[in-house]
Design an enzyme around this catalytic site. Structure first.
Site, PDB file in Angstrom:
ATOM      1  N   GLU A 232       0.817  -1.213   0.000  1.00 28.16           N
ATOM      2  CA  GLU A 232       0.000   0.000   0.000  1.00 28.16           C
ATOM      3  C   GLU A 232       0.856   1.271   0.000  1.00 28.16           C
ATOM      4  OE1 GLU A 232      -3.019   0.136  -0.606  1.00 28.16           O
ATOM      5  OE2 GLU A 232      -4.048  -1.656   0.165  1.00 28.16           O
TER       6      GLU A 232
ATOM      7  N   GLU B  15      -3.711 -10.820   0.187  1.00 28.95           N
ATOM      8  CA  GLU B  15      -4.554 -10.767   1.383  1.00 28.95           C
ATOM      9  C   GLU B  15      -5.950 -11.227   0.982  1.00 28.95           C
ATOM     10  OE1 GLU B  15      -4.425  -6.840   3.273  1.00 28.95           O
ATOM     11  OE2 GLU B  15      -2.261  -6.748   2.937  1.00 28.95           O
TER      12      GLU B  15
HETATM   13  C1  IPT Z   1      -5.191  -3.884   3.782  1.00 30.71           C
HETATM   14  C2  IPT Z   1      -3.798  -3.702   4.325  1.00 30.71           C
HETATM   15  O1  IPT Z   1      -2.830  -4.099   3.387  1.00 30.71           O
HETATM   16  C3  IPT Z   1      -3.583  -4.488   5.576  1.00 30.71           C
HETATM   17  O2  IPT Z   1      -2.374  -4.050   6.156  1.00 30.71           O
HETATM   18  C4  IPT Z   1      -4.726  -4.291   6.531  1.00 30.71           C
HETATM   19  O3  IPT Z   1      -4.765  -2.939   6.899  1.00 30.71           O
HETATM   20  C5  IPT Z   1      -6.031  -4.621   5.870  1.00 30.71           C
HETATM   21  O4  IPT Z   1      -6.197  -3.821   4.756  1.00 30.71           O
HETATM   22  C6  IPT Z   1      -7.215  -4.356   6.785  1.00 30.71           C
HETATM   23  O5  IPT Z   1      -7.123  -5.005   7.990  1.00 30.71           O
HETATM   24  S1  IPT Z   1      -5.446  -2.533   2.695  1.00 30.71           S
HETATM   25  C7  IPT Z   1      -7.142  -2.306   2.448  1.00 30.71           C
HETATM   26  C8  IPT Z   1      -7.317  -1.094   1.579  1.00 30.71           C
HETATM   27  C9  IPT Z   1      -7.762  -3.480   1.818  1.00 30.71           C
END
Ligand code: IPT
Length: 877
Positions: free
Chosen positions: A384, A460
């Site tokens: 990010e 993720e």
């Molecule tokens: C995503 C982040 O990469 C991760 O660090 C964490 O913050 C997550 O979100 C939420 O818990 S970024 C988001 C814009 C999907």
């Protein structure tokens, strides 16, 4: 005036980054209690020559906020200071560290280096009052040559650490802001003619290339087997000069992108991974070796084969564990500038030439430190941080420096500089489209063609916040269906709550003026490292040996890439072993097995990998017409304090968000429909909320059958309904002096909780827990503890046992507190047991989804019945 810590520059006075090596040369750990002085502003008034003998002391490594200086603070995306790079607020908490050091007498000749593995966020070093250097890059190693500063006697080492610096702008990871020297510090002897750096490239085919800056000798290990997460074969390589021998545990493996496939040792590499931060509820990012070992052991026990080191290189010891125990690692650079997003990415350092040196330095420090780890299969540019020239340059440098590992970065959406296409939290449809190479086109046809041809990973997915994630099995099915999809990494491994005064705290609990609440508690492990139901679900979904039923056939899939099933025991619940020939990697086997019922497990070293059941369809209890009765005052040993329609649940954190494919959260839909505020009519039959004309009609009928009492409940929805219901059933309030100690026994799915989109880890059987054990202590209290497909349950208190049989399988949640208490409490320790046992009996419940960051509950897991009939028989057992 600009302070030094606002000057955008790579470390000053530091040595070039190099590999982590075990050596015969001397190492003197400096981890201990150091003298410590803390100031709320950068100007401490302390002299670097002052040994601080009268000051307080602080453990190194640690964070000062966890030792009474300042406070932890949590923000996710936003910066907790004005976005005014490279400037930081005047309130810049600063720690002065001192300790005496002495060059060991037997370190003859050569140089002495001072190594820091992690200092958050900017620091300056002096020896005997003379400046040695300064550095930032909180989660990266940095070394200084202190040879000329050491007298041979006692020397004063001074380190001044500022909480905020220009570096904070590129360290905006979603985590606690915690400062100080939080990883180890050591003095290293570097003998004349020693081996300062080493690079070993060992391929699947046994090829071995050793590169060192000086002529070295080494001997090649014979008869090597390839390294993989399944079989992490390591070989000790000793490399020598006359002055020094260094050793490395090397693994022979080759990672490659081949068209749209990601391959390890020529076989599909599918990440069944987690995102892991260095975090411990007591010590923050200063993580003990035992904690890291425990994390790795838990990952292996739960079938996890990969870790993305979100969002910075981990403590180096963690990688050595991944090498040894077998975990594929995406090593991620310490770069995140997410806080520029809320200001439209204006001024993002990722595209600012002034920051190019800082960016490159960070990438180099990661790659050089970790380049020999067989576990590291990919480099990640960061997280990010938007897109820009500095990231592109980092990718270029890494590709030139290391031709053996693909490069990852999710926000390079057009895959201009990366080797794999990466997405976060895609909906099922989007993932499937990518699997089919049918994602929406990029404007530039050449780029589109290239990206469309790459393997894809979810860096993720499955946001494990609170109760959830639901829907993992559906993701797995999509991954299984398309070879382009190389798996993914659950967000995230562990909750980050911090333990203070016996309570797990999250954002806002330390008085932060801006914070992001419980977004920091979104892990598969509760903060005390108890596996959550979400982790058990994930383990079952990603199991390497999967058992399923296909009509009369038992299907056994071996999903390992390198391991046959000869060590797996397939057995009936009775213990009888099933005769299954060894199944080769990535293939499956069918056994005709029409037996009814059937209950088979696949076990490896005593650990259940998979279990499949064919249960005989529940036979509805034969119900004779009894004598009509009025509502009793007592059910078995329990005075009946209440019987109510039950259509509500304490919202989960996933219920609170709409999800990426919806516009209104489940919670808001439910509240708008007044499910949380139904008012019974005078005759108790109609339940509608004030101001609305939709609700429920309920009809209770009690009857007596000898010693048994029977309750039939008809529930019908009234009016216009379009929404899924949290649950539909009744709740009983039973009075008992110690509800948590009541023994809860049931026949149904268990022993863990389950929901329509999270039921891969439970099996049908007779289970028994205390009511207290049947609760999941999510850090933020919320709906939990549902047991599905329950045929009967028993509640045993010291004064007797009540048994409840259902006409049909039902959902049961038994709690020592009410749903209202669960909803009102903001921390687990605010929930207190009273003298009522709440028994929730429902015909159906809605699933969990992953809407706090990802897709909403899938339609198949939404409960939408409009009319149900429940029948229960109560007996004293
Ligand atoms: C995503 C982040 O990469 C991760 O660090 C964490 O913050 C997550 O979100 C939420 O818990 S970024 C988001 C814009 C999907």
């Amino acid at each position: 005036m600009t302070s030094q810590f606002e000057i955008v520059e790579p470390p000053v006075g530091a040595l070039p980054p190099r590999a982590r090596l075990r050596s015969t040369a001397g190492v003197l750990p400096l981890d201990a209690r150091w003298q410590f002085f803390w100031s709320p502003t950068a100007d401490t008034g302390k002299d670097p020559a002052d040994p601080g003998l009268s000051w307080d002391t602080l453990p190194v490594p640690s964070h000062w906020q966890l030792h009474g200086y300042g406070s932890p603070a949590y923000t996710n995306v936003r910066f907790p200071f004005p976005v005014d790079p490279p400037h930081v607020p005047a309130q810049n908490p600063t720690g002065e560290y001192r300790r005496m050091i002495r060059r060991p007498a037997d370190w003859r000749g050569g140089r002495v280096l001072l190594r820091f593995d992690g200092v958050d966020s900017w620091f300056q070093v002096w020896v005997n009052g003379a400046e040695v250097g300064r550095a930032s890059g909180s989660r990266l190693t940095v070394e200084f040559d202190v040879t000329g500063h050491l007298t041979g006697g006692d020397d004063v080492l001074a380190v001044r650490v500022h909480q905020w610096s220009f570096g904070s702008y590129v360290e905006d990871q979603d985590q606690w802001w915690l400062s100080g020297i939080f990883r180890s510090v050591a003095l290293l002897h570097r003998p004349e003619g020693g081996i300062d750096d080493l690079w070993v490239v060992a391929g699947t085919d046994g090829s071995l290339e050793v590169t060192a800056p000086v002529p070295v000798s080494w001997s090649r290990p014979e008869d090597v087997q390839p390294w993989s997460a399944e079989k992490p074969a390591l070989y000790r390589l000793q490399v020598s000069t006359a002055a020094e021998t260094v050793s490395l545990d090397i693994g022979f493996r080759t990672v490659r992108v081949d068209g749209d496939r990601l391959l390890l040792n020529g076989k599909p590499l599918v990440f069944r991974g987690v995102n892991r931060h260095d975090i411990d509820a007591r010590t923050g990012r200063a993580v003990s070796r035992e904690r890291m070992e425990h994390d790795v052991a838990l990952m292996k026990q739960h079938n996890i084969n990969a870790v993305r080191t979100s969002h910075y290189p981990p403590d180096p010891y963690f990688l050595s564990l991944c090498d040894r125990h077998g975990l594929y690692v995406i090593d991620e650079c310490d770069l995140e500038t997410h806080g520029f997003q809320p200001v439209g990415w204006r001024g993002n350092p990722s595209d600012d030439p002034d920051w190019a040196g800082v960016y490159l330095d960070r990438m180099r420090r990661m790659v050089e430190r970790d380049k020999n780890a067989p576990s590291v299969v990919m480099w990640s540019l960061g997280n990010e941080a938007g897109w820009g020239r500095n990231l592109a340059a980092n990718a270029r440098w890494a590709r030139e420096r290391d031709t053996t590992r693909p490069i990852h970065y999710e926000a390079d959406e057009e895959c201009e500089s990366v080797d794999v296409y990466s997405r976060m939290y895609p909906t099922y449809d989007k993932l499937e489209a990518i699997g089919r190479h049918a994602e929406p086109a990029l404007a530039d046809p050449a780029r589109d063609r290239r990206r469309r041809g790459l393997p894809m990973i979810m860096c993720e997915y499955g946001h494990a916040m609170g109760n959830g994630p639901g829907g993992l099995a559906d993701y797995e099915a999509v991954i299984d269906a398309y070879p382009r999809l190389a798996g993914g990494f659950i967000w995230e491994w562990a909750d980050h709550a911090l333990l203070r005064d016996g309570s797990y705290r999250y954002g806002g609990d330390f008085g932060e003026p801006i914070h992001d609440g419980s977004f920091v508690v979104d892990g598969l492990l509760l903060p005390d490292r108890t596996p959550s139901p979400g982790l058990l679900e994930y383990a079952a979904v990603i199991t390497p040996v999967r058992l399923t039923l296909d009509g009369p056939d038992l299907v056994i899939e071996n999903r390992w890439s390198f391991t046959a099933t000869e060590d797996v025991v397939f057995a009936h619940a009775s213990g009888e072993i099933l005769d299954v020939p060894p199944i080769a990697p990535l293939s499956s086997h069918r056994v005709h097995h029409p037996a009814q019922p059937l209950d088979i497990t696949a076990t490896l070293d005593g650990r259940v990998l998979s279990r499949v059941q064919r249960t005989s369809s529940a036979v509805a209890a034969v119900v004779e017409t009894g004598r009509p009765a009025t509502r009793p005052d007592q059910l078995g040993p329990f005075p009946l304090a209440g019987l109510t329609l039950d259509t509500w649940r304490a919202p989960t954190e996933n219920d609170r968000f709409p999800g990426w494919d919806a516009t209104v959260s489940l919670e808001n839909q439910w509240r708008a429909a007044g499910l949380d505020r139904l008012l019974p009519s005078a005759d108790g039959r109609r339940h509608l909320p004030a101001g609305l004309d939709s609700g429920f009609e309920v009809d209770y009928r009690w009857s007596e059958h000898g010693n048994a009492l029977r309750l039939e409940v008809d529930i019908e929805r009234l009016g216009e309904w379009r929404l899924p219901l949290p649950r539909l059933g009744v709740a009983l309030a039973l009075r008992t002096p110690d509800p948590g100690s009541t023994v809860f026994e049931w026949l149904g799915l268990g022993p863990g909780e389950s929901y329509p989109d999270s039921r891969a880890a439970v099996w049908h059987g007779q289970h028994r827990l205390t009511v207290r054990e049947a609760q999941t202590p999510y850090v933020v209290p919320q709906e939990n503890g549902n047991r599905s497909d329950v045929s009967w349950l028993r509640l045993r208190s010291p004064s007797g046992t009540l048994r409840i049989d259902g006409d049909e399988p039902f959902n049961a949640a038994v709690r020592p507190w009410s749903a209202t208490a669960l909803e009102t409490a903001r921390h687990a320790d605010e929930l207190t047991e009273g003298d009522v046992l709440w028994v929730h009996l429902a015909a159906g419940v809605t699933g969990l989804g992953s809407a706090s960051c990802g897709p909403a509950v899938r339609p198949s897991a939404q409960y939408r019945a409009s009319r149900v009939r429940l029948g229960f028989v109560f007996t004293v057992d």
